[in-house]
Scaffold this active site. Structure first.
Site, PDB file in Angstrom:
ATOM      1  N   LYS A   1     -13.498 -30.971  17.159  1.00 30.68           N
ATOM      2  CA  LYS A   1     -14.437 -29.840  17.154  1.00 30.68           C
ATOM      3  C   LYS A   1     -13.859 -28.662  16.384  1.00 30.68           C
ATOM      4  O   LYS A   1     -14.503 -28.090  15.507  1.00 30.68           O
ATOM      5  CB  LYS A   1     -14.742 -29.427  18.603  1.00 30.68           C
ATOM      6  CG  LYS A   1     -15.468 -28.091  18.735  1.00 30.68           C
ATOM      7  CD  LYS A   1     -15.832 -27.779  20.165  1.00 30.68           C
ATOM      8  CE  LYS A   1     -14.645 -27.381  21.036  1.00 30.68           C
ATOM      9  NZ  LYS A   1     -14.107 -26.040  20.755  1.00 30.68           N
TER      10      LYS A   1
ATOM     11  N   GLU B   1      17.350 -28.040  -5.786  1.00 38.14           N
ATOM     12  CA  GLU B   1      17.936 -27.191  -6.816  1.00 38.14           C
ATOM     13  C   GLU B   1      18.122 -25.800  -6.216  1.00 38.14           C
ATOM     14  O   GLU B   1      17.293 -25.326  -5.447  1.00 38.14           O
ATOM     15  CB  GLU B   1      17.016 -27.122  -8.039  1.00 38.14           C
ATOM     16  CG  GLU B   1      17.027 -28.414  -8.827  1.00 38.14           C
ATOM     17  CD  GLU B   1      16.161 -28.367 -10.089  1.00 38.14           C
ATOM     18  OE1 GLU B   1      15.744 -27.277 -10.490  1.00 38.14           O
ATOM     19  OE2 GLU B   1      15.921 -29.451 -10.659  1.00 38.14           O
TER      20      GLU B   1
ATOM     21  N   ASN C   1      -0.385 -21.826   2.989  1.00 35.03           N
ATOM     22  CA  ASN C   1      -1.184 -20.982   2.095  1.00 35.03           C
ATOM     23  C   ASN C   1      -2.672 -21.014   2.446  1.00 35.03           C
ATOM     24  O   ASN C   1      -3.374 -20.027   2.238  1.00 35.03           O
ATOM     25  CB  ASN C   1      -0.928 -21.376   0.635  1.00 35.03           C
ATOM     26  CG  ASN C   1       0.364 -20.739   0.149  1.00 35.03           C
ATOM     27  OD1 ASN C   1       0.419 -19.541  -0.094  1.00 35.03           O
ATOM     28  ND2 ASN C   1       1.424 -21.517   0.072  1.00 35.03           N
TER      29      ASN C   1
ATOM     30  N   GLY D   1      -8.257 -37.196  18.646  1.00 33.98           N
ATOM     31  CA  GLY D   1      -9.583 -37.027  19.237  1.00 33.98           C
ATOM     32  C   GLY D   1      -9.513 -36.022  20.355  1.00 33.98           C
ATOM     33  O   GLY D   1      -8.640 -35.151  20.356  1.00 33.98           O
TER      34      GLY D   1
ATOM     35  N   LYS E   1      26.148 -32.949 -23.149  1.00 34.36           N
ATOM     36  CA  LYS E   1      26.379 -32.917 -21.697  1.00 34.36           C
ATOM     37  C   LYS E   1      27.664 -33.666 -21.345  1.00 34.36           C
ATOM     38  O   LYS E   1      28.450 -33.218 -20.509  1.00 34.36           O
ATOM     39  CB  LYS E   1      25.197 -33.555 -20.949  1.00 34.36           C
ATOM     40  CG  LYS E   1      23.936 -32.711 -20.963  1.00 34.36           C
ATOM     41  CD  LYS E   1      22.885 -33.313 -20.048  1.00 34.36           C
ATOM     42  CE  LYS E   1      21.659 -32.405 -19.987  1.00 34.36           C
ATOM     43  NZ  LYS E   1      20.642 -32.873 -19.075  1.00 34.36           N
TER      44      LYS E   1
ATOM     45  N   CYS F   1     -11.073 -30.974  21.728  1.00 32.19           N
ATOM     46  CA  CYS F   1     -10.748 -29.793  20.906  1.00 32.19           C
ATOM     47  C   CYS F   1     -10.478 -30.075  19.429  1.00 32.19           C
ATOM     48  O   CYS F   1     -11.062 -29.439  18.561  1.00 32.19           O
ATOM     49  CB  CYS F   1      -9.536 -29.071  21.496  1.00 32.19           C
ATOM     50  SG  CYS F   1      -9.908 -28.397  23.122  1.00 32.19           S
TER      51      CYS F   1
ATOM     52  N   PHE G   1      -2.825 -44.004  16.620  1.00 34.53           N
ATOM     53  CA  PHE G   1      -4.248 -44.044  16.302  1.00 34.53           C
ATOM     54  C   PHE G   1      -4.731 -42.637  15.940  1.00 34.53           C
ATOM     55  O   PHE G   1      -3.960 -41.678  15.923  1.00 34.53           O
ATOM     56  CB  PHE G   1      -5.013 -44.645  17.491  1.00 34.53           C
ATOM     57  CG  PHE G   1      -6.388 -45.096  17.128  1.00 34.53           C
ATOM     58  CD1 PHE G   1      -6.614 -45.863  15.995  1.00 34.53           C
ATOM     59  CD2 PHE G   1      -7.481 -44.749  17.908  1.00 34.53           C
ATOM     60  CE1 PHE G   1      -7.888 -46.273  15.643  1.00 34.53           C
ATOM     61  CE2 PHE G   1      -8.759 -45.157  17.570  1.00 34.53           C
ATOM     62  CZ  PHE G   1      -8.962 -45.916  16.436  1.00 34.53           C
TER      63      PHE G   1
ATOM     64  N   HIS H   1       7.007 -31.706   2.601  1.00 31.91           N
ATOM     65  CA  HIS H   1       7.338 -30.347   2.162  1.00 31.91           C
ATOM     66  C   HIS H   1       6.163 -29.743   1.388  1.00 31.91           C
ATOM     67  O   HIS H   1       5.797 -28.582   1.588  1.00 31.91           O
ATOM     68  CB  HIS H   1       8.609 -30.363   1.306  1.00 31.91           C
ATOM     69  CG  HIS H   1       9.789 -30.927   2.030  1.00 31.91           C
ATOM     70  ND1 HIS H   1      10.911 -31.410   1.408  1.00 31.91           N
ATOM     71  CD2 HIS H   1      10.003 -31.118   3.362  1.00 31.91           C
ATOM     72  CE1 HIS H   1      11.755 -31.876   2.311  1.00 31.91           C
ATOM     73  NE2 HIS H   1      11.227 -31.696   3.499  1.00 31.91           N
TER      74      HIS H   1
END
Ligand SMILES: NC(=O)c1ccc[n+]([C@@H]2O[C@H](COP(=O)([O-])OP(=O)(O)OC[C@H]3O[C@@H](n4cnc5c(N)ncnc54)[C@H](O)[C@@H]3O)[C@@H](O)[C@H]2O)c1
Length: 431
Positions: free
Chosen positions: A271, A161, A225, A265, A35, A268, A262, A217
């Site tokens: 649940k 990369e 997925n 909650g 290298k 929605c 925190f 990421h």
């Protein structure tokens, strides 16, 4: 500046070539003679778009060299970027033996050098490694101390990369974690040719941001997925679902909800996340990321409860009881859950929340159906100043103007825990 770059893999080759392109003199160092030989002859030792041309171009400028003699490279340069590989041990822990070997040699070279030398860790290392481990190695090997004979920084690499050269030339930001200001100044100067913000911070922040980026990421990929798996199960195209999801730039693809505070909650989120997970389980769909969201949220409440219960304060005054400021809805409030935990542990708890108090007066007995609310009615105080005078510890859940104003008048001696910023308990413990 004269710069040595150790490790001619993806990060080192791109870093070295790009720094050379910016006008610096660069010497590339690697254990692998092959290298080094390629680099020293103006040929890239890695496969990466644009790197062959870039290395060839900068080599023609005469500012690019290669050597396998690390100590000589340190002696000849002002700064060394450590870009060697970091691996994972069988038990999952980091293997930074290559970094340690390189740092030992750099330290020994610094011992023989009169001029100040800056060491920059570009390899990915877990939070705390640069200051607690690498600094000690350098001090031991060089016999010197940081800020005097050498400097130390952590400057994580965020390039990908496949687009590494373009990423290096135009990063979203450059993070310079520094122990000594001189090395921070040198790095800022080196990068001044790049038109991206330079964030100067501690080495620990720089190390942690690198892991935050990569974890985020990775999380995004798994999330997309899992949504795709759910979509396919009901015959939908997951990409179409995610396209619509991504089109929301206010809440979904934005910094919204990305500030520590925190637990979540409300009526929605708990649940819906719970119901979706139940539906996935009933249908044999494995979505481990989504399945762990509720447990992660409960952990936030547990941490706050442990923090409070670790103190000797028996009278706890809570400012704000709803899941967020300005709402009267107590359903799914993680603060109500926290209060119940404290009560169960034998602490005296009272709360002030004018919106919740108003809401309770208007509510019918059918409106609220949450176990965490049992008995909370009796805890609500009408007068914030009276409550603060009563409490030994104040738990603040939002920065509502009324709370901030009352807190500013608070006599010394109260312990204050701000759940909205996760700042630790302030003030003198106990009274
Ligand atoms: N590859 C990426 O896209 C990327 C991106 C960001 C950060 N990182 C991090 O950067 C670091 C380097 O990654 P990489 O992909 O460039 O690694 P790599 O395996 O491609 O290259 C490492 C180089 O270091 C050399 N080396 C090892 N020990 C040495 C020693 N004692 N002296 C001199 N040279 C030595 C090896 O011969 C090799 O050429 C890692 O910590 C990695 O996690 C990588």
């Amino acid at each position: 500046m004269k710069i040595s770059v150790v490790g001619l893999g993806f990060v080192g080759t791109v870093t070295g070539a790009c720094l050379c392109e910016m006008g610096h003199e660069v010497v590339g160092v690697d254990l692998d003679e092959g290298k080094v030989d390629l680099f020293a002859r103006g040929r890239a030792p890695i496969l990466e778009p644009h790197i062959d041309q870039l290395v060839a171009d900068v080599w023609r400028s005469g500012r690019l060299r290669g050597t396998s003699d690390l100590k000589a490279a340190v002696a000849d340069t002002d700064m060394t970027f450590v870009c060697v590989g970091t691996l994972r041990n069988a038990d999952g822990s980091q293997d930074i033996s290559a970094v340690e070997n390189v740092v030992q040699s750099i330290g020994e070279a610094i011992a023989r050098k009169k001029a100040f030398h800056s060491v920059v860790i570009r390899s990915t290392v877990v939070p705390g490694t640069t200051r607690n481990h690498i600094l000690k190695l350098l001090e031991h090997a060089s016999g010197g101390s940081v800020g005097e004979s050498f400097g130390l920084a952590n400057n994580p690499e965020f390039t990908r990369e496949g687009s590494a050269v373009a990423d290096f030339r135009a990063p979203s930001r450059i993070v310079v974690g520094e122990i000594d200001a001189q090395t921070g100044d040198r790095l800022s100067l080196i990068y001044s040719g790049i038109k991206s913000p330079i964030v100067r911070t501690s080495v620990e922040v720089a190390e942690t941001v690198k892991y935050a980026d990569n974890s985020w990421h990775a999380l995004k990929v798994v999330f997309a997925n899992e949504i795709d798996a759910i979509s396919r199960f009901v015959g939908l195209d997951g990409s179409h679902v995610m396209d619509i999801f991504c089109s929301d730039r206010d809440l979904n693809i934005s910094s919204a909800y990305l500030k520590p505070g925190f637990a979540f909650g409300g009526p929605c989120l708990p649940k819906d996340v719970g119901v979706l997970n139940h539906w996935c389980r009933s249908n044999g769909l494995e979505v481990p990321l989504l399945a762990h969201i509720i447990a992660g949220n409960e952990q936030i409440i547990d941490r706050a409860a442990s923090q409070i219960l670790a103190t000797a304060h028996s009278r706890i005054a809570v400012l704000g009881l709803a899941y967020k400021a300005g709402v009267c809805d107590l359903r799914g409030s993680p603060i109500a859950t926290l209060v119940q935990r404290l009560l169960k542990a034998g602490r005296n708890v009272r709360a002030f929340d004018p919106d919740v108090s108003r809401g309770r007066r208007l509510a019918t007995r059918h409106d609220y159906t949450d176990d965490a609310l049992d008995g909370l009615d009796g805890l609500l105080a009408d007068d914030i100043d009276e409550l603060l005078g009563w409490g030994e510890m104040i738990v603040v859940t939002s920065h509502a103007a009324q709370y901030s104003s009352a807190l500013s008048k608070l006599a010394p001696g109260h312990a204050v825990l701000d759940l909205s910023t996760r700042s630790g308990i302030k003030g003198r413990p106990g009274r």
